[in-house]
Design a protein around this motif. Sequence first.
Motif, PDB file in Angstrom:
ATOM      1  N   UNK A  52      15.985 -22.526  16.411  1.00  0.00           N
ATOM      2  CA  UNK A  52      15.538 -22.281  15.044  1.00  0.00           C
ATOM      3  C   UNK A  52      14.395 -21.286  15.085  1.00  0.00           C
ATOM      4  N   UNK A  53      14.324 -20.476  14.032  1.00  0.00           N
ATOM      5  CA  UNK A  53      13.262 -19.481  13.904  1.00  0.00           C
ATOM      6  C   UNK A  53      12.713 -19.570  12.490  1.00  0.00           C
ATOM      7  N   UNK A  54      11.406 -19.685  12.384  1.00  0.00           N
ATOM      8  CA  UNK A  54      10.743 -19.647  11.085  1.00  0.00           C
ATOM      9  C   UNK A  54       9.561 -18.695  11.171  1.00  0.00           C
ATOM     10  N   UNK A  55       9.549 -17.717  10.283  1.00  0.00           N
ATOM     11  CA  UNK A  55       8.416 -16.805  10.156  1.00  0.00           C
ATOM     12  C   UNK A  55       7.948 -16.895   8.706  1.00  0.00           C
ATOM     13  N   UNK A  56       6.720 -17.281   8.501  1.00  0.00           N
ATOM     14  CA  UNK A  56       6.191 -17.433   7.152  1.00  0.00           C
ATOM     15  C   UNK A  56       5.064 -16.455   6.892  1.00  0.00           C
ATOM     16  N   UNK A  57       5.219 -15.637   5.875  1.00  0.00           N
ATOM     17  CA  UNK A  57       4.195 -14.659   5.500  1.00  0.00           C
ATOM     18  C   UNK A  57       3.717 -14.939   4.084  1.00  0.00           C
ATOM     19  N   UNK A  58       2.415 -15.043   3.920  1.00  0.00           N
ATOM     20  CA  UNK A  58       1.808 -15.179   2.597  1.00  0.00           C
ATOM     21  C   UNK A  58       0.825 -14.031   2.415  1.00  0.00           C
ATOM     22  N   UNK A  59       0.962 -13.308   1.308  1.00  0.00           N
ATOM     23  CA  UNK A  59       0.046 -12.225   0.964  1.00  0.00           C
ATOM     24  C   UNK A  59      -0.637 -12.565  -0.353  1.00  0.00           C
ATOM     25  N   UNK A  60      -1.954 -12.626  -0.323  1.00  0.00           N
ATOM     26  CA  UNK A  60      -2.749 -12.802  -1.535  1.00  0.00           C
ATOM     27  C   UNK A  60      -3.332 -11.434  -1.870  1.00  0.00           C
ATOM     28  N   UNK A  61      -2.794 -10.812  -2.909  1.00  0.00           N
ATOM     29  CA  UNK A  61      -3.157  -9.450  -3.246  1.00  0.00           C
ATOM     30  C   UNK A  61      -4.549  -9.333  -3.842  1.00  0.00           C
ATOM     31  N   UNK A  62      -5.023  -8.092  -4.013  1.00  0.00           N
ATOM     32  CA  UNK A  62      -6.397  -7.868  -4.486  1.00  0.00           C
ATOM     33  C   UNK A  62      -6.664  -8.370  -5.903  1.00  0.00           C
ATOM     34  N   UNK A  63      -5.620  -8.486  -6.720  1.00  0.00           N
ATOM     35  CA  UNK A  63      -5.793  -8.950  -8.104  1.00  0.00           C
ATOM     36  C   UNK A  63      -5.457 -10.435  -8.277  1.00  0.00           C
ATOM     37  N   UNK A  64      -5.104 -11.112  -7.181  1.00  0.00           N
ATOM     38  CA  UNK A  64      -4.662 -12.507  -7.260  1.00  0.00           C
ATOM     39  C   UNK A  64      -5.850 -13.458  -7.158  1.00  0.00           C
ATOM     40  N   UNK A  65      -6.819 -13.278  -8.048  1.00  0.00           N
ATOM     41  CA  UNK A  65      -7.979 -14.163  -8.047  1.00  0.00           C
ATOM     42  C   UNK A  65      -7.576 -15.552  -8.523  1.00  0.00           C
ATOM     43  N   UNK A  66      -8.270 -16.564  -8.000  1.00  0.00           N
ATOM     44  CA  UNK A  66      -7.968 -17.940  -8.373  1.00  0.00           C
ATOM     45  C   UNK A  66      -6.732 -18.510  -7.703  1.00  0.00           C
ATOM     46  N   UNK A  67      -6.239 -17.842  -6.677  1.00  0.00           N
ATOM     47  CA  UNK A  67      -5.029 -18.296  -5.978  1.00  0.00           C
ATOM     48  C   UNK A  67      -5.268 -19.600  -5.215  1.00  0.00           C
ATOM     49  N   UNK A  68      -4.235 -20.438  -5.198  1.00  0.00           N
ATOM     50  CA  UNK A  68      -4.233 -21.645  -4.372  1.00  0.00           C
ATOM     51  C   UNK A  68      -2.908 -21.647  -3.619  1.00  0.00           C
TER      52      UNK A  68
END
Length: 408
Positions: free
Chosen positions: A289-305
């Motif tokens: 099995x292969x899992x690659x997880x990428x999360x990008x919080x962009x410059x305008x994504x204030x208040x992200x959880x």
Amino acid sequence: MTTATQTPAGTVAEGHIDPAARLAAAAADVPVQTRSERPTSFDPADFGAPTGREVNWKHTPLDRIAALLRDEPADDEAITVTVTAAGAELGAPLREGQAPRGTVLVPEDLPSAIASRRADGAVHVRIPAEAELEAPVVVEVAGADAARRGILHLVIEAQAHARATVLLRHTGAAALAENVEIVVADGAQLEVVTVQQWDDAAVHAASHQARVGRDGLLRHVVVSFGGGVVRVNPSVELAGTGSQGQLYGLSFADAGQHLESQVYLHHKGENTVGDVLYKGALQGASARSVWIGDVLIGPDATGTDSYEANRNLVLTDGARADSIPNLEIETGDIRGAGHASATGRFDDEQLFYLQARGIAEDEARRLVVLGFLTEIVQKIDIPALQDELIAAIEAELALTESAVEASA
């Protein structure tokens, strides 16, 4: 004897390399490291044939999916697609350039670009604005033969404030390149569950790309049990303020199977919420099995959880799980962000606890695995499918017990 030469300003002596040119050449040789930097194109020629050194291909057995890397017309009889859409609208097939096709999905690898070019008409499932569907929309993809090469482009559109569940099933055998394009409008709530229960000879490469509008919610679930090589890569853009993405996955790999998901969650709007959890079990020599997880919080994504995690349970010797979480943050004004990954065997303490209370070892192992995997099953809002998946896990565990007994 050494001789010195003098060169005019702004020129470089013969045999020397301009430092600026050296830096440019070095930059050109640096491989793409992050999901946001990957090239995208509708033209397969822009990608070239993967070599296995690329970051998005180095874990995939290219020799086994060679049929999906050829830019050739598909076999019209390779797959049969059946749609049961009570309460939804099944629109006319969408040609290339006909919205909403192509408004969200832009291919980021060769099979996806080929599927985009070669799909004459995309299947279009539309949930009307304000509609609330009680029964799931079911899209069944049946493969005729592993030697046949199929292509499918599916567009799922949930209009403003609609609520629905779409179940995508894959059975039989085929070599399938698939694009799934998901549009979640403002205030809509959509659940998309894709289940891969292929025969062992099937190969499947799927690109799922979604965009979620203001205050919208997408729950996306990948369930992979069958198939020789199955690669399902979901990419979700939380574009609108207050949008939410819940990305879950469940896999059970047997000997000779390769089950893969490369997940991308892009927080683009303000106050967006992301939850990513994939779980897998593996048994048998060469199970992978292969899992690659990428999360990008962009410059305008204030208040992200946002949080992402991958957990794998290795049941027998010879199985291998690769797990690679990545997190990019381009703003400091967020509520929280994190990632985690863990791969291991049975927890001996859990087994001891159960056995100490009179539960036999094989039953104790079964309970541990069921408890581990059913967390994902319970997130699916289709009770009949929940029961079906629990039964499928039980069947897989029976194979494990048989293998253990045979080796004893």
